[in-house]
Design a protein around this motif. Structure first.
Motif, PDB file in Angstrom:
ATOM      1  N   LYS A  66       1.044  -1.504  -0.355  1.00  0.00           N
ATOM      2  CA  LYS A  66       0.010  -0.046  -0.200  1.00  0.00           C
ATOM      3  C   LYS A  66       0.881   1.109  -0.062  1.00  0.00           C
ATOM      4  O   LYS A  66       0.483   2.552  -0.513  1.00  0.00           O
ATOM      5  CB  LYS A  66      -0.616   0.062   0.719  1.00  0.00           C
ATOM      6  N   THR A  67       2.298   1.582   0.642  1.00  0.00           N
ATOM      7  CA  THR A  67       2.277   2.420   0.826  1.00  0.00           C
ATOM      8  C   THR A  67       3.486   2.858  -0.526  1.00  0.00           C
ATOM      9  O   THR A  67       4.566   1.982   0.804  1.00  0.00           O
ATOM     10  CB  THR A  67       3.022   2.386   2.427  1.00  0.00           C
ATOM     11  N   ALA A  68       4.288   3.494  -0.673  1.00  0.00           N
ATOM     12  CA  ALA A  68       4.974   3.987  -1.057  1.00  0.00           C
ATOM     13  C   ALA A  68       5.654   5.963  -0.800  1.00  0.00           C
ATOM     14  O   ALA A  68       4.772   6.026  -1.161  1.00  0.00           O
ATOM     15  CB  ALA A  68       5.316   3.440  -2.461  1.00  0.00           C
ATOM     16  N   VAL A  69       7.165   6.058  -1.429  1.00  0.00           N
ATOM     17  CA  VAL A  69       7.192   7.092  -2.213  1.00  0.00           C
ATOM     18  C   VAL A  69       7.800   7.343  -2.835  1.00  0.00           C
ATOM     19  O   VAL A  69       9.099   6.581  -3.182  1.00  0.00           O
ATOM     20  CB  VAL A  69       7.889   7.886  -0.788  1.00  0.00           C
ATOM     21  N   ILE A  70       7.867   8.128  -3.790  1.00  0.00           N
ATOM     22  CA  ILE A  70       8.478   8.562  -4.917  1.00  0.00           C
ATOM     23  C   ILE A  70       9.512   9.586  -6.008  1.00  0.00           C
ATOM     24  O   ILE A  70       8.306  10.673  -4.906  1.00  0.00           O
ATOM     25  CB  ILE A  70       7.807   8.202  -5.940  1.00  0.00           C
ATOM     26  N   LEU A  71      10.711   9.395  -6.083  1.00  0.00           N
ATOM     27  CA  LEU A  71      11.479  11.196  -6.756  1.00  0.00           C
ATOM     28  C   LEU A  71      11.544  11.354  -8.066  1.00  0.00           C
ATOM     29  O   LEU A  71      11.639   9.974  -8.282  1.00  0.00           O
ATOM     30  CB  LEU A  71      12.511  11.299  -5.635  1.00  0.00           C
ATOM     31  N   SER A  72      11.068  12.106  -8.276  1.00  0.00           N
ATOM     32  CA  SER A  72      11.145  12.659  -9.465  1.00  0.00           C
ATOM     33  C   SER A  72      12.329  13.271  -9.937  1.00  0.00           C
ATOM     34  O   SER A  72      12.683  14.556  -9.318  1.00  0.00           O
ATOM     35  CB  SER A  72      10.432  13.322 -10.720  1.00  0.00           C
ATOM     36  N   ILE A  73      13.299  13.443 -11.147  1.00  0.00           N
ATOM     37  CA  ILE A  73      14.229  13.969 -10.761  1.00  0.00           C
ATOM     38  C   ILE A  73      15.091  15.273 -11.349  1.00  0.00           C
ATOM     39  O   ILE A  73      13.320  15.259 -13.084  1.00  0.00           O
ATOM     40  CB  ILE A  73      15.698  13.477 -11.479  1.00  0.00           C
ATOM     41  N   GLY A  74      15.470  16.207 -11.834  1.00  0.00           N
ATOM     42  CA  GLY A  74      15.230  17.085 -12.959  1.00  0.00           C
ATOM     43  C   GLY A  74      15.327  18.273 -11.924  1.00  0.00           C
ATOM     44  O   GLY A  74      15.236  18.510 -10.994  1.00  0.00           O
ATOM     45  N   PRO A  75      15.826  19.535 -12.903  1.00  0.00           N
ATOM     46  CA  PRO A  75      16.055  21.535 -12.559  1.00  0.00           C
ATOM     47  C   PRO A  75      14.970  20.935 -12.143  1.00  0.00           C
ATOM     48  O   PRO A  75      13.370  21.031 -13.048  1.00  0.00           O
ATOM     49  CB  PRO A  75      16.603  21.993 -13.994  1.00  0.00           C
TER      50      PRO A  75
END
Length: 320
Positions: A66-75
């Motif tokens: 159920k539980t997650a954290v996501i990170l997107s990269i970029g300027p």
């Protein structure tokens, strides 16, 4: 800066068990399996207000189905953090970068509440975000305790392991400047640095740092534009990252990710675009096991490791 020109099509990976695995990547994509990879569900975040398919999700941390954290990269505002608590049915955007000079590369959690996210240097120092509630909110870490970065020094947004939480400590892997360095901290606020034996330049340095306990760590990397470069691309530490020694034999090429195998003491796996390797002596010597392309690797127990790569490539390594 390494974070500004990143290896293309890398992916994020977070296995919860031998059955439950989350992966993330280009095109705003998030996938999850609950049956050991037999089938995958597309649980990518959507929004009627903006196009999230342009985001590059290079790091993900999951704790359950159920539980997650996501990170997107970029300027600029391409660097974002999103959280789900219902298996991806809904995603909450909890951080959007508003500083045009920041570029977030990776994140790590020491438990399901406390985490740090790493940006390339801003005003001469690495920038850190901190959460104490599993990613629901973030605050900037005071840069006073962070040593000045070298000219062109930065992190690599490749496998999500340019920052590491292990055995009550935090570690940062860096490149862009020579040599590649590893930062270490007991609290995530006050940091010290150590040179590794891995050379650094705009395409080279330490891509992944992993510790199996308070003393023993490995660092892997190389030059992402030279997939088969197999010299000075791995180092190991036996004093908690205070000093680093070069490997006696190296992985078969540039390696973007590494992971210790739980329950197998000195055994670890490293992956990259030209293949995978293993060590059974804590990183002193490496041996090739596969020539497939992967970006990230994580091991869930002594028998099972997962790896992910470009174009949805996911594999399970059975060590039993």
């Amino acid at each position: 800066m390494p974070g500004s020109v990143v290896p293309s099509h890398d992916s994020g990976l977070s296995p919860v068990s031998s059955k439950v695995v989350w992966v993330a990547g280009a095109g705003g994509t998030v996938l999850r399996t609950v049956d050991g990879g037999v089938s995958w569900a597309n649980i990518s975040p959507t929004s009627t207000a903006e196009n999230l398919t342009a985001l590059e999700f290079r790091d993900i941390q999951a704790w359950s189905t159920k539980t997650a954290v996501i990170l997107s990269i970029g300027p600029g505002n391409e660097s974002r953090i999103l959280v789900t608590n219902d298996g991806g049915k809904k995603w909450q955007q909890t951080f959007v970068n508003e500083d045009p000079s920041a570029f977030y590369d990776c994140m790590a959690f020491e438990n399901n509440k406390h985490g740090l996210a790493l940006s390339d240097p801003v005003n001469g120092k690495f920038r850190l975000l901190e959460t104490w509630n599993g990613g629901s909110s973030w605050s900037l870490v005071d840069p006073a305790g962070i040593p000045p970065a070298l000219t062109n020094e930065a992190g690599f947004a490749a496998s999500g392991t340019c920052i590491e939480a292990a055995a009550g400590r935090w570690y940062i892997a860096s490149g862009g400047a020579d040599p590649g360095r590893v930062y270490r901290s007991d609290d995530g606020h006050c940091w010290k640095t150590a040179n590794t034996t891995i050379p650094g330049d705009p395409a080279s340095g330490v891509f992944s740092v992993r510790f199996r306990d308070a003393k023993h760590g490995i660092a892997v990397g190389g030059n992402y534009t030279n997939a088969n470069g197999n010299v000075n691309n791995a180092a190991w530490s036996r004093d908690g990252g205070v000093t680093w020694e070069t490997a006696e034999t190296f992985p078969g090429g540039y390696r973007s990710g590494a992971a210790w195998v739980p329950g197998r003491s000195t055994t670890a796996i490293a992956v990259g675009t030209s293949g995978s390797d293993f060590t059974v002596d804590g990183g002193k010597s490496w041996h090739g096991i596969d020539n497939g392309t992967f970006d990230a690797v994580e091991c869930v127990n002594e028998d099972v490791c997962w790896a992910s790569g470009a174009k949805g490539r996911v594999a399970r390594l059975d060590l039993s």
